[in-house]
Motif scaffolding. Structure first.
Motif, PDB file in Angstrom:
ATOM      1  N   HIS A 169      -7.117  -7.076  -3.070  1.00  0.00           N
ATOM      2  CA  HIS A 169      -7.585  -7.633  -1.798  1.00  0.00           C
ATOM      3  C   HIS A 169      -8.003  -6.463  -0.920  1.00  0.00           C
ATOM      4  CE1 HIS A 169      -4.750 -10.506  -3.478  1.00  0.00           C
ATOM      5  NE2 HIS A 169      -5.405 -11.446  -2.843  1.00  0.00           N
ATOM      6  N   ASN A 172      -7.264  -5.980   2.865  1.00  0.00           N
ATOM      7  CA  ASN A 172      -5.967  -5.499   3.346  1.00  0.00           C
ATOM      8  C   ASN A 172      -6.093  -4.221   4.162  1.00  0.00           C
ATOM      9  OD1 ASN A 172      -4.280  -7.362   2.397  1.00  0.00           O
ATOM     10  ND2 ASN A 172      -3.416  -6.169   0.742  1.00  0.00           N
ATOM     11  N   THR A 238      -4.205  -2.353  -1.812  1.00  0.00           N
ATOM     12  CA  THR A 238      -4.982  -3.574  -1.968  1.00  0.00           C
ATOM     13  C   THR A 238      -4.274  -4.582  -2.868  1.00  0.00           C
ATOM     14  OG1 THR A 238      -6.204  -2.554  -3.756  1.00  0.00           O
ATOM     15  CG2 THR A 238      -7.218  -2.494  -1.610  1.00  0.00           C
ATOM     16  N   PHE A 239      -3.346  -4.095  -3.663  1.00  0.00           N
ATOM     17  CA  PHE A 239      -2.659  -4.990  -4.599  1.00  0.00           C
ATOM     18  C   PHE A 239      -1.467  -5.679  -3.946  1.00  0.00           C
ATOM     19  CE2 PHE A 239       0.382  -5.824  -8.019  1.00  0.00           C
ATOM     20  CZ  PHE A 239      -0.417  -6.529  -8.900  1.00  0.00           C
ATOM     21  N   PHE A 240      -0.701  -4.942  -3.149  1.00  0.00           N
ATOM     22  CA  PHE A 240       0.475  -5.519  -2.500  1.00  0.00           C
ATOM     23  C   PHE A 240       0.153  -5.856  -1.054  1.00  0.00           C
ATOM     24  CE2 PHE A 240       2.240  -2.448  -5.576  1.00  0.00           C
ATOM     25  CZ  PHE A 240       2.970  -3.321  -6.346  1.00  0.00           C
ATOM     26  N   SER A 241       0.823  -6.889  -0.521  1.00  0.00           N
ATOM     27  CA  SER A 241       0.722  -7.074   0.920  1.00  0.00           C
ATOM     28  C   SER A 241       1.715  -6.115   1.569  1.00  0.00           C
ATOM     29  CB  SER A 241       1.004  -8.512   1.312  1.00  0.00           C
ATOM     30  OG  SER A 241       2.147  -8.995   0.671  1.00  0.00           O
ATOM     31  N   GLU A 242       1.498  -5.849   2.859  1.00  0.00           N
ATOM     32  CA  GLU A 242       2.184  -4.720   3.476  1.00  0.00           C
ATOM     33  C   GLU A 242       3.701  -4.846   3.391  1.00  0.00           C
ATOM     34  OE1 GLU A 242       0.181  -3.506   7.004  1.00  0.00           O
ATOM     35  OE2 GLU A 242       1.873  -2.259   7.635  1.00  0.00           O
ATOM     36  N   ASN A 243       4.224  -6.041   3.679  1.00  0.00           N
ATOM     37  CA  ASN A 243       5.675  -6.200   3.626  1.00  0.00           C
ATOM     38  C   ASN A 243       6.191  -6.172   2.199  1.00  0.00           C
ATOM     39  OD1 ASN A 243       5.873  -6.351   6.352  1.00  0.00           O
ATOM     40  ND2 ASN A 243       5.680  -8.575   6.398  1.00  0.00           N
ATOM     41  N   GLN A 244       5.337  -6.580   1.263  1.00  0.00           N
ATOM     42  CA  GLN A 244       5.735  -6.539  -0.144  1.00  0.00           C
ATOM     43  C   GLN A 244       5.862  -5.095  -0.607  1.00  0.00           C
ATOM     44  OE1 GLN A 244       2.881  -8.268  -2.764  1.00  0.00           O
ATOM     45  NE2 GLN A 244       4.278  -8.382  -4.482  1.00  0.00           N
ATOM     46  N   THR A 247       9.075  -3.439   0.160  1.00  0.00           N
ATOM     47  CA  THR A 247      10.248  -3.761  -0.639  1.00  0.00           C
ATOM     48  C   THR A 247      10.194  -3.111  -2.019  1.00  0.00           C
ATOM     49  OG1 THR A 247       9.244  -5.713  -1.616  1.00  0.00           O
ATOM     50  CG2 THR A 247      10.415  -6.021   0.443  1.00  0.00           C
ATOM     51  N   THR A 248       9.041  -2.555  -2.379  1.00  0.00           N
ATOM     52  CA  THR A 248       8.866  -2.051  -3.737  1.00  0.00           C
ATOM     53  C   THR A 248       9.192  -0.561  -3.778  1.00  0.00           C
ATOM     54  OG1 THR A 248       7.030  -3.571  -3.814  1.00  0.00           O
ATOM     55  CG2 THR A 248       7.269  -2.101  -5.673  1.00  0.00           C
ATOM     56  N   SER A 254       5.282  -0.866 -10.573  1.00  0.00           N
ATOM     57  CA  SER A 254       5.156  -2.311 -10.424  1.00  0.00           C
ATOM     58  C   SER A 254       3.719  -2.758 -10.675  1.00  0.00           C
ATOM     59  CB  SER A 254       5.593  -2.742  -9.029  1.00  0.00           C
ATOM     60  OG  SER A 254       6.965  -2.522  -8.867  1.00  0.00           O
TER      61      SER A 254
ATOM     62  N   PHE B 173       2.731 -11.845  -3.067  1.00  0.00           N
ATOM     63  CA  PHE B 173       1.737 -11.279  -2.149  1.00  0.00           C
ATOM     64  C   PHE B 173       1.590 -12.180  -0.931  1.00  0.00           C
ATOM     65  CE2 PHE B 173      -2.521 -10.831  -0.466  1.00  0.00           C
ATOM     66  CZ  PHE B 173      -2.704  -9.463  -0.454  1.00  0.00           C
ATOM     67  N   PHE B 176       4.754 -12.380   1.385  1.00  0.00           N
ATOM     68  CA  PHE B 176       5.016 -11.234   2.256  1.00  0.00           C
ATOM     69  C   PHE B 176       3.869 -10.953   3.220  1.00  0.00           C
ATOM     70  CE2 PHE B 176       8.080 -10.065  -1.122  1.00  0.00           C
ATOM     71  CZ  PHE B 176       9.185  -9.876  -0.324  1.00  0.00           C
TER      72      PHE B 176
END
Lengths: 360, 360
Positions: A169, A172, A238-244, A247-248, A254, B173, B176
């Motif tokens: 995405h 983002n 672009t792959f994870f959303s910010e809050n996700q 947590t990673t 991942s 995604f 979060f």
């Protein structure tokens, strides 16, 4: 005080050493730390940090070119024998601690992702045996290994970004520059640590055949790693959303969870195993720097200093948990102050000293 | 030389003697391929695990086991007491949650999938209208692997059909992401068949509402890019046409009017005519321009209807909030949540019928 020509390497190989000194466990997890304050603008911080490293390379070449030796020679010319060796000792300790922090980081990854029950001392012993073997072959072997680690795992691992990019995405990243200057500075500071490692040049400079010609390759190496880190940051942003992402712990690992091939269900196992090559070269490089420095300081054989450092590393690897965080914090501070504060001042002092001598 | 060969021998012994490595032989483990969770009495959860059993000279069969416990891993350890081999989760393909449990929120269950390094991020998640346990135990699928069946049912519909792309990664995604709510497919046991009946829309991690099959076409066009799918349109004078998407792209434009956001969705679609049944029972040439207009109108009304449904339930699966955040630097989540139920959304559809098949 150049090394024997038999032990020297061609100038273009500096590219691979510089690349390898910068890529370690940091690239697997730096995305989260840089995004902690600056959010998804942090990739700009990586580019900025890359510029700082370029400047640092320039400073190191200036400094080492004046004495044509390593950092110990620089120290002894300025401070004399005793004080110079004393100061060099601290830098050697830094190299060693940096290698230990990489080792501990990688062992943690192996334990979490592959073998949860495996004790740390077995893993550290296994890795350090191969590292010892590599370092005892001399600097040329390490360079050969770093060339190999660039060709085989690294290029392949870059190709793997195709998988997460298929569901990326890109929006983002918007809006760009939405964070304050202080937040950006923080992201620069944390990416500085991830792309640190070029300070190994302070030790292997005498081993380059034509140092002047190697300068452009060193800059190219830093450019390559800066781009690598920036791409890696952008792909995970672009792959994870910010809050996700927050947590990673290892975003890059991942990411590879999405890779499935028809003959291989889970790719991370292969990924981590291939990463071992890159990691062991990095550890070899730092342990070589440290053991060579201690050899010159204490006039012992390099074999013994290396063995001592390896044994101490195995012991340190046993302290998990909070020790790792303390060590990392300590190394970040040390790296910042020694190499971005102290070394430029050293260059100034040395310049005035040489001018003064010419005037006499 | 002797030294080196002794070293090699030592290495060989050490590496081959690594019996502390945990090994999993494929027919000595039970690989859970599907898990399902239902609500049980007294705040307990009823968990169901599906795993295949491989036998020599026989076709493999599947086992479905159920247990009641407080957490998903407790259920696994209870079930471990009755299986011949240890249960492992690395091959997990599908995770189902009953509607009732989804009403309460499924973060706790998704957390364990997210946390476990052995589980890939392409696991399919789905909500079951009814019980997940009953669905896994259906008589019809006794001889085939029901978890593989469900996974392939979902995946082929995502690839070729009308179902929007979802999996564990997309769920996390969206969960979060600030300004977006997740969605998952809703499946049901209908007369002994497993069917996709709708799309479950979540508010954070809680199931709130669902959209029926007939809205899938427009929903998929709004959230996914370049996907295929068929939809029937009944237009003026009861003319029937069936269109297949060749290309679709939804562009979201945000405008700030008096401090409040307004959205314009430009939906661009290239389609292919699949079936044409005019109301006059006479064969006539297809009038592209006339029908394009009518299809556009119908799609716009359809889109506005589902957006209104989302606004009514205060859920945002389209990610309008995230788009607002991208374009407006002063984004404030609380304020956005206040605006959302009354936010103005306009849809402009641009449908082009590119091909009419082999006849016109």
């Amino acid at each position: 005080m150049q090394a024997n020509i038999r032990h020297q390497v061609s100038p273009y190989l500096v590219f691979f050493i510089i690349y390898n000194s910068q890529v370690g466990v940091g690239i697997l997890s730096f995305q989260r730390t840089i995004a902690a304050k600056a959010g998804y603008d942090a990739w700009i911080g990586v580019l900025a940090a890359g510029c700082f490293v370029q400047a640092f390379i320039w400073v190191m070449y200036k400094l080492l070119g004046k004495t044509n030796g390593d950092i110990i020679d620089v120290h002894t010319t300025i401070f004399g024998n005793v004080l110079g060796k004393f100061l060099s000792f601290f830098i050697m300790i830094y190299y060693w601690l940096a290698s230990v922090s990489v080792l501990i980081g990688f062992i943690e990854i192996i334990q979490v992702w592959m073998f949860p029950t495996m004790p740390a001392w077995i893993l550290s012993t296994l890795i350090l045996i191969s590292v010892y073997y590599c370092v005892s072959g001399g600097f040329r072997v390490i360079v050969g290994m770093s060339f190999l680690s660039f060709i085989f795992p690294q290029i392949l691992l870059i190709v793997l970004f195709i998988f997460p990019l298929k569901i990326a995405h890109f929006s983002n990243l918007l809006p760009i520059m939405n964070h304050s200057f202080m937040d950006m500075a923080d992201s620069i500071k944390s990416s500085m640590y991830s792309i640190a490692g070029t300070e190994a040049l302070l030790m292997f400079y005498p081993f380059i055949r034509d140092p002047k010609a190697s300068k452009k390759f060193a800059h190219l190496g830093v450019l390559f790693t800066t781009i690598l880190y920036t791409i890696s940051a952008i792909v995970s942003f672009t792959f994870f959303s910010e809050n996700q992402l927050k947590t990673t712990i290892w975003p890059e690992l991942s990411l590879t969870k999405t890779v499935t091939l028809s003959f291989l269900e889970r790719f991370e196992y292969l990924y981590i195993s291939m990463y071992l090559i890159i990691i062991s070269v990095l550890i070899s490089l730092f342990l070589w720097c440290s053991s060579r420095g201690l050899k010159k300081i204490f006039n012992r054989k390099q074999k013994y200093t290396l063995l001592l450092l390896c044994l101490l590393s195995i012991i340190l690897c046993h302290f998990n948990g909070s020790f790792k965080d303390i060590l990392n914090k300590f190394i970040i501070q040390m790296n910042l102050w020694i190499f971005y504060g102290y070394i430029p001042i050293l260059l100034l002092v040395l310049t005035f000293l040489i001018r003064g001598k010419q005037n006499d | 030389m002797i030294n080196r060969s002794a070293f090699c021998l030592f290495l060989i012994l050490l590496l081959s003697g690594c019996s502390f490595l945990p090994t999993n032989i494929v027919n000595e483990i039970d690989m859970s391929q599907g898990v399902g969770y239902d609500l049980a009495e007294k705040k307990n959860i009823k968990g169901t695990i599906v795993f295949p059993i491989f036998k020599r000279d026989k076709t493999s069969s599947t086992e479905v086991r159920t247990a009641i416990g407080k957490s998903s891993k407790e259920i696994r350890s209870i079930l471990n007491n009755e299986t011949r081999y240890p249960l492992v989760s690395g091959q997990l393909r599908v995770a189902l949650y009953s509607k009732k449990i989804a009403n309460k929120g499924i973060t706790d269950f998704v957390d364990t999938l997210h946390r476990d390094p052995a589980i890939g991020s392409l696991v399919q998640l789905a909500i079951v209208d009814g019980g997940a346990n009953e669905l896994f135990k259906m008589k019809k699928y006794k001889n085939e692997n029901v978890s593989i069946h469900v996974r392939e049912l979902l995946e082929q519909n995502m690839k070729m059909g009308l179902l929007p792309q979802t999996n564990l990664q997309s769920f996390l995604f969206q969960l979060f992401q600030i300004g977006q709510d997740p969605y998952l497919p809703l499946i049901k046991n209908e007369n002994g068949n497993i069917r996709i009946t709708g799309m479950a829309i979540f508010k954070d991690d809680q199931y709130v509402t669902s959209i029926p099959m007939k809205d899938f076409f427009i929903f998929k066009a709004l959230v996914d890019k370049n996907r295929t799918g068929l939809r029937q349109f009944i237009l003026e004078h009861r003319d029937k046409i069936v269109l297949e998407t060749l290309y679709s792209n939804a562009k979201y434009k945000v405008k700030i009017v008096h401090g409040k956001p307004e959205f314009t969705i430009n939906l661009k679609m290239k389609t292919r005519l699949h079936e044409f049944a005019p109301s006059e029972k006479q064969r006539k040439a297809f009038d592209k321009k006339r029908y394009q207009k009518q299809v556009e109108q119908e799609l716009e009304i359809n889109a506005i209807n589902i957006v209104n449904q989302f606004k009514e339930h205060k859920v945002d699966p389209l990610g309008l909030g995230a788009k607002y955040k991208e374009h407006y630097r002063g984004f404030n989540e609380k304020q956005w949540k206040m605006y959302y139920p009354n936010v103005k959304v306009t849809v402009n559809a641009d449908v082009e019928i590119l091909q009419t098949g082999t006849i016109d």
